[in-house]
Design an enzyme around this catalytic site. Structure first.
Site, mmCIF file in Angstrom:
data_model
loop_
_atom_site.group_PDB
_atom_site.id
_atom_site.type_symbol
_atom_site.label_atom_id
_atom_site.label_comp_id
_atom_site.label_asym_id
_atom_site.label_seq_id
_atom_site.Cartn_x
_atom_site.Cartn_y
_atom_site.Cartn_z
ATOM 1 N N HIS A 1 -11.366 40.361 -49.602
ATOM 2 C CA HIS A 1 -10.006 40.318 -49.070
ATOM 3 C C HIS A 1 -9.022 40.010 -50.191
ATOM 4 O O HIS A 1 -7.925 39.536 -49.962
ATOM 5 C CB HIS A 1 -9.844 39.234 -48.014
ATOM 6 C CG HIS A 1 -10.904 39.238 -46.983
ATOM 7 N ND1 HIS A 1 -12.032 38.474 -47.082
ATOM 8 C CD2 HIS A 1 -11.012 39.949 -45.836
ATOM 9 C CE1 HIS A 1 -12.791 38.696 -46.011
ATOM 10 N NE2 HIS A 1 -12.204 39.581 -45.260
ATOM 11 N N ARG B 1 -13.446 30.679 -47.430
ATOM 12 C CA ARG B 1 -12.368 31.159 -48.274
ATOM 13 C C ARG B 1 -12.471 30.307 -49.533
ATOM 14 O O ARG B 1 -11.547 29.665 -49.971
ATOM 15 C CB ARG B 1 -11.017 30.969 -47.590
ATOM 16 C CG ARG B 1 -9.886 31.641 -48.303
ATOM 17 C CD ARG B 1 -9.850 33.126 -48.040
ATOM 18 N NE ARG B 1 -9.397 33.395 -46.679
ATOM 19 C CZ ARG B 1 -9.964 34.272 -45.871
ATOM 20 N NH1 ARG B 1 -11.009 34.958 -46.269
ATOM 21 N NH2 ARG B 1 -9.500 34.485 -44.667
ATOM 22 N N THR C 1 -7.702 32.077 -39.289
ATOM 23 C CA THR C 1 -7.736 30.663 -38.948
ATOM 24 C C THR C 1 -6.419 30.231 -38.338
ATOM 25 O O THR C 1 -6.377 29.538 -37.324
ATOM 26 C CB THR C 1 -7.930 29.802 -40.219
ATOM 27 O OG1 THR C 1 -8.838 30.459 -41.063
ATOM 28 C CG2 THR C 1 -8.424 28.428 -39.864
ATOM 29 N N SER C 2 -5.338 30.609 -38.980
ATOM 30 C CA SER C 2 -4.059 30.110 -38.511
ATOM 31 C C SER C 2 -3.741 30.662 -37.129
ATOM 32 O O SER C 2 -3.114 29.988 -36.315
ATOM 33 C CB SER C 2 -2.948 30.415 -39.509
ATOM 34 O OG SER C 2 -2.858 31.798 -39.692
ATOM 35 N N ASP D 1 -6.265 35.607 -48.891
ATOM 36 C CA ASP D 1 -6.262 37.064 -48.830
ATOM 37 C C ASP D 1 -4.871 37.646 -48.581
ATOM 38 O O ASP D 1 -4.737 38.849 -48.333
ATOM 39 C CB ASP D 1 -7.260 37.568 -47.782
ATOM 40 C CG ASP D 1 -7.043 36.892 -46.439
ATOM 41 O OD1 ASP D 1 -5.978 36.267 -46.267
ATOM 42 O OD2 ASP D 1 -7.923 36.999 -45.581
ATOM 43 N N GLY D 2 -3.851 36.815 -48.650
ATOM 44 C CA GLY D 2 -2.493 37.346 -48.631
ATOM 45 C C GLY D 2 -1.990 37.793 -47.279
ATOM 46 O O GLY D 2 -0.920 38.393 -47.175
ATOM 47 N N ASP E 1 -0.373 24.971 -49.671
ATOM 48 C CA ASP E 1 -1.080 25.712 -48.628
ATOM 49 C C ASP E 1 -0.061 26.435 -47.738
ATOM 50 O O ASP E 1 0.859 25.806 -47.208
ATOM 51 C CB ASP E 1 -1.909 24.739 -47.794
ATOM 52 C CG ASP E 1 -2.626 25.443 -46.666
ATOM 53 O OD1 ASP E 1 -3.564 26.201 -46.955
ATOM 54 O OD2 ASP E 1 -2.206 25.273 -45.501
#
Lengths: 564, 564
Positions: B217, B534, B438-439, B392-393, B547
Site C-alpha cells: 500500500h 502497518r 482502522t479509522s 498508505d496515504g 499521526d
C-alpha cells in the site's frame, strides 16, 4: 518502464527461459520458441502462433491443450526469423499440416512466408493465418492492409479449437478466416513503453490525453483526444467498432484488453461499461473477457475487441483449453511428451571450405561486418528515433543486434576456413535471426545473395563486386516486393546500384557516385506512405522524416566506401 | 498511473461489477463482495478471503472451485467493514464453519474480528486466518507483527485445498497455520501507484533506485539501493529469504509476483534467476510461479515468496482449482448456483422512532456531520500526505468518504423520524462501510457509542454530552486496544476527554480546554512507533509527522466546538 534487465540483447531469450521454467507442465523449449509439453495425437492439424516478444501472454502464453501447439518467439517487437518459425512448425507437425498465425506486419509476413515455402518444399501442407483486426490501421476498403492487434486472441482461440476438434487443414483455415472476418479491434493509449536497454519510452502521450488507434509497437495513433471518464473511453471504443457491425449480426464475444500498465481494476470498469453499451444497442453479449491478452510491455492503454459470433464460432470459442495464460472448462489430462527437441538443424549450416583467396576475402568481409556493427551501434538511437516516428522504434536496436551477430558468425566461419559465400550466408542467417523484423530479413538476403554471387573459390574482382551488389538488389526486390517510390530502402538501393553500374572509372569512383545517388534516394523517402502491417494510420499525412531502412543502407555503403 | 475512472468514490464498486460481469461462470455478487456461482456442497468448511481493493487478482480473482468460497472487497487499500465481511461469510456458510483469511493489517483485524464475533454469537464456528509473510515488516522475534503481502496466495491456496478435500474446521485452521509458518516474502519497488482520483502517485522512487521491503500500500521500505541487473535483484530477494530458511527445509514452491507495472517478460527473467539461485543453494524447486498475484494498482515492483513445503503442503498446493485468475489441473464441472443473494440485512437497520426532542437533536447531528464532511474534504490532501509518510496515504480519502456517507445516512434517517441514537448508529455503520481501514472502524464506533449514550428519547443535556464523549473514548480503547503513548488517535482522545470532564465552567469553556488538550496530545504523536500490520520497517526511526488519525480527531473536535 522496463527495468529488470541483464543484457538487453539477451532479454527475450532469458525471458523465454524463465517462462518455460515456470510453465513446465504446459511447454518445452525448441529452437525458435516453445511447443506443448503434453502429448499431442498424430493426425491433428498443428497451429502455431508467433511474432515479436513483448506482448505476453501473446503468444507463448497460449500454448497448451485446446489452444496452440507452439509459439515462435522473436526479439522484442521484432519478427522471428524464417529458420525459427520453420523449427517450431517442424516440432509441432503431427502429419496433418501446419498453420502459422500472426498479426499482419511486414516482418512476420516475410519471415513466416519463407518458413511456409521451406515446409511446402518438403511436402508438408503449410499455410499462414493472418490477423487483420485493427480498424484504425486501414480503411474498410483495404481490409488486407490492416494490422493485427488483440484480435489475435479470439481468432487463434477459435481456430485452435477447430484443430483440436479434429477438423482438417482446409477446414481449420476456413474457420480461422471466418473468425478473422468477424473480429474487429480498436485501441487507445495513455503512455508509451520502454524497450529493454533503452533510456526512455518509445513515445509519450501528454498527461490527460489519449492517443486513439495507436499500435501495439508504439505506431502513431489516428488522433489525439482528451482522456475522459472510463465510461467515455468505453463509448469511444464501442462506437468505433459498431461502425463496422456486420449486417444482421447481434451476438458478440467482447474482450477488453490491457496493454500493460492499465490495471485489472480499471479494465473491469471499462468492461462493465462496454457490456452496458452493447446491451443498449440490442446486442447479446455471449461472453465478456477483461484482462491482459496482447500487451505492449508496460504501455498504458486499452483496446476493445468484438468477435461477431454465430453458433459455430461460439462453440469453438467456448471449447475447453488449458494454457499458461488462458483456460476454459476442463480439458482431459494427457500424458507428458518429454522428448527433448533439438531443431538447431533448422539453421543454415556450412559444409564447404573456401579457396585461399576466398578465405582471405571472407576474412576481410568479416572485419567489415565488425566495422558496420560498430557504426550501427553508434547510430542506434538516431535510427530508433527515425523509426519511432512512423514505426515501432526498433530499427536501431535491430540493425545493431543483427550486424553484431553477423560479424560474430562471420568470424567463427572464417576461423573454420569457410569461403566468402558460405561466410556471408551464415552471417546473413545470423543477422536475420537476431535482428528480426523486415529489415532483418532483407539484410539477411542482402548478405546471402551478395556472397552467393561471389562464390567460395575466386577472389572477388571489381566487376564481380558490382555484379554482387546487383544480385543483392534483385534479392531485396524479389523478397520484399517493393518498388522505387514505395518509400523503403529500395528507394536508396536502386539508384545506388544504377550509379554503380553506369558510372565510368575505377571502383572507388563508381562507389562514390553510388553513395551520392543512394543518399539522394534515401532523402526522397521523407514522405512516408502506408505499408502493409505497419500501416500509416487513417488520415495521417507525411511525417517528414526519411525511411530509417534507407538511411541505414546509405550508412553501410559509406563504411564500405571508406574501406576501398 | 490509474486513469480509467468515472467517480473516484465509485471506483471499487464499479470495478467489482465489471469483474462479476466478465466472470459470471465463477462468481456472483453479494453485499460486501462475491461468492462462487458454482454449487458448493453442504458440510464444506467455507474459506473467504478479503481486504482492500487494488490488489487484483487478490482477492476476488481466487473465488472458484478448489479455491475461495467468497471474497470480501473493500475500498482501494482499505479494509471492508465488519458488516460486509459478515454478509459474505454468511453467504458462503455451508454449515461446517467459516474462516476468513487476510493479510495482517490493523483495519482488517478490527473489521473481520467484528464479523467473526457476530457469527459466533449466532452459533457459527468462525475464525480468522492471518497471513504474516513479509520479512521486511517485523523482526523474527515478533512474527505476529509482520504484515501479509503476496504470501496470501500460497497460504490461501493451500488452506482452500484442505477445505475442498473435506477437512474439518480445526484441520483447515491447522493446515493454514502450517502454510503461513512456512511462507516468507520479500519485495522491492521501483515506483509508486496512484489512487483513483488522486493527482499524483502515493510515493516515488528515484530513477535507477529501488525501495527494499516496501509494502503493498506504499508503506515505506527498509532501505533504498541502486537498481542492479535482473540477476542482482533476484539475488537480493533470494538472499533475504534464505536468511529465514527453516532448519532442514530443502523443498520450496517459489513465486515471483509483479506489483502491476513490472511486466511478465521481466518477471520471467527474475523467475529464471531465482530458480538457478535456489538450485545452487541445494534447494529443490517443486513449483515455480511467475505473474501477478497480489498487486498494488500500477505500482512498479516485484516480490518473491517462498513456501517451504513437505508432502502434505505440496499435495494441497498441487490440488486442482479453477478461479478467474488461477487454475490447476482439471476440476470436475458442477452445476451452477444461481440463487440471488440479498444480504443487505447484514447492515444495521433502524426500527425505532425517536422522541421529538431526540429527533431535533438528530437533525442537528446530521447537519454537523455534513459540516465535518465538508471540513474533511478540504483537508483530504493534507491528511493523505501525513498518512503517506508512514502509512498508505488513504486516511484523507477514507475520512472524507466515511464522513460524507455518514452525513448522508444520517439525513436519510432524520427524514424517517429516527432519534439521535438510531441516527448515529446508522451514520457510524455508513462511515465504517465507506471509509474502511482502522479509522473507519473507530469512527463508526465513536458515532455509535456516542449516540447510544444519548438514546432516542431525551434531549441531550450538557452533562449527557460529556458522558457520551467518555463512552466514545471507552469504545475506541476497547475496540482498538490502544493506550496513550501508542501514537494513535487515543493520544489525542484521552487528554481531550479528561479536560472535558475536569474543567470547571460551561460546556463551551470545557470544550475549549478539551480541544487544547487534544491538540497537545496530537502533537505528541510525531514519533510514530510500529503498529500491527502497518509496521514501521526494520531500522527506521521517527518520521517526524504526527499521526493523521489524531489530527483528524482534533479537526472534528474543532468543528463541534465552533457549533456550540
Amino acid at each position: 518502464m522496463t527495468r529488470l534487465v541483464n543484457v538487453p540483447e539477451d532479454f527475450p531469450a532469458e525471458s523465454l527461459r524463465g517462462f518455460v521454467l515456470a510453465n513446465k507442465r504446459y511447454v518445452k523449449p525448441v529452437y525458435g520458441g516453445v511447443v506443448r509439453s503434453t502429448a499431442t495425437r498424430d493426425g491433428k492439424v498443428a497451429v502455431v502462433y508467433g511474432g515479436g516478444s513483448g506482448h505476453y501472454p501473446a503468444f507463448a502464453g497460449w500454448v497448451g491443450q485446446g489452444f496452440a501447439d507452439g509459439a515462435v518467439c522473436g526479439n522484442i517487437f521484432s519478427s522471428p526469423s524464417g529458420a525459427q518459425a520453420y523449427s517450431v512448425l517442424k516440432a509441432a507437425d503431427r502429419g496433418a499440416g501446419v498453420l502459422i498465425g500472426f498479426g499482419n506486419y511486414a516482418g512476420d509476413v516475410l519471415h513466416f512466408g519463407q518458413a511456409i515455402e521451406r515446409l511446402r518444399a518438403e511436402g508438408i501442407d503449410a499455410d499462414t493465418l493472418v490477423v487483420t483486426d485493427d480498424i484504425a490501421s486501414g480503411s474498410k476498403d483495404e481490409l488486407e492492409k490492416r494490422r493485427g492487434i488483440a484480435g489475435d486472441f479470439p481468432t487463434f482461440k477459435i481456430a485452435s479449437a477447430a484443430a483440436e476438434a479434429g477438423k482438417d487443414f482446409e477446414e481449420v483455415k476456413r474457420v480461422f478466416a471466418k473468425a478473422n472476418d468477424a473480429t474487429r479491434s480498436f485501441g487507445v493509449a495513455f503512455d508509451g513503453c520502454t524497450l529493454p536497454g533503452a533510456d526512455g519510452p518509445l513515445f509519450t502521450v501528454p498527461e490527460g490525453k489519449m492517443a486513439i488507434g495507436l499500435g501495439i509497437h508504439g505506431e502513431p495513433g489516428v488522433d489525439e483526444a482528451p482522456l475522459g471518464t472510463a465510461n467515455e473511453v468505453a463509448k469511444t471504443l464501442v462506437d468505433g467498432l459498431l461502425e463496422e457491425r456486420p449486417e444482421g449480426a447481434n451476438r458478440v464475444v467482447a474482450m477488453v484488453n490491457g496493454l500493460g500498465d492499465t490495471k485489472y481494476e480499471e479494465l473491469f470498469i471499462v468492461a462493465g461499461a462496454v457490456h452496458d453499451l452493447l446491451e443498449e444497442a440490442g446486442i447479446v453479449v455471449e461472453d465478456l473477457e477483461s484482462g491482459e491478452f496482447v500487451t505492449s510491455l508496460d504501455m498504458a492503454g486499452i483496446s476493445l475487441t468484438l468477435t461477431w459470433v454465430d453458433d459455430e464460432l461460439l462453440e469453438y470459442w467456448n471449447a475447453p483449453c488449458d494454457s499458461p495464460a488462458y483456460r476454459k472448462g476442463s480439458v482431459k489430462q494427457v500424458e507428458r511428451d518429454d522428448a527433448v527437441l533439438n531443431n538447431e538443424a533448422a539453421k543454415v549450416t556450412v559444409t564447404e571450405t573456401g579457396s585461399e583467396a576466398s578465405q582471405a576475402a571472407a576474412s576481410k568481409a568479416a572485419d567489415l561486418l565488425g566495422e558496420i556493427a560498430t557504426m550501427l551501434e553508434s547510430k542506434k538511437d538516431e535510427l530508433g528515433e527515425l523509426d519511432a516516428v512512423a514505426g515501432d522504434g526498433d530499427h536501431g536496436i535491430g540493425m545493431e543486434n543483427g550486424s553484431r551477430a553477423a560479424a560474430k558468425a562471420a568470424q567463427a566461419l572464417v576461423a573454420d576456413g569457410a569461403g566468402l559465400s558460405t561466410t556471408l550466408a551464415a552471417a546473413g542467417d545470423a543477422w536475420s535471426d537476431r535482428a528480426g523484423g523486415t529489415s532483418g530479413a532483407l539484410w539477411g538476403a542482402i548478405l546471402t545473395s551478395f556472397g552467393a554471387a561471389l562464390g567460395n573459390e575466386d577472389a572477388p574482382t571489381e566487376n564481380k563486386l558490382v555484379e554482387a551488389v546487383v544480385a543483392a538488389r534483385e534479392a531485396v526486390q524479389r523478397l520484399g516486393g517493393a518498388e522505387v517510390g514505395d518509400k523503403t530502402l529500395v528507394d536508396a538501393l536502386v539508384p545506388l546500384t544504377e550509379a554503380l553500374t553506369t558510372t565510368e572509372g575505377d571502383l572507388k569512383t563508381k562507389a562514390e557516385a553510388a553513395l551520392k545517388a543512394g543518399e539522394e534516394g534515401a532523402s526522397s523517402t521523407t514522405d512516408l506512405v502506408a505499408k502493409v502491417g505497419r500501416a500509416r494510420p487513417l488520415g495521417q499525412k507525411s511525417v517528414g522524416t526519411p525511411d530509417p531502412g534507407a538511411i541505414s543502407l546509405v550508412e553501410v555503403a559509406r563504411v564500405l566506401l571508406g574501406a576501398l
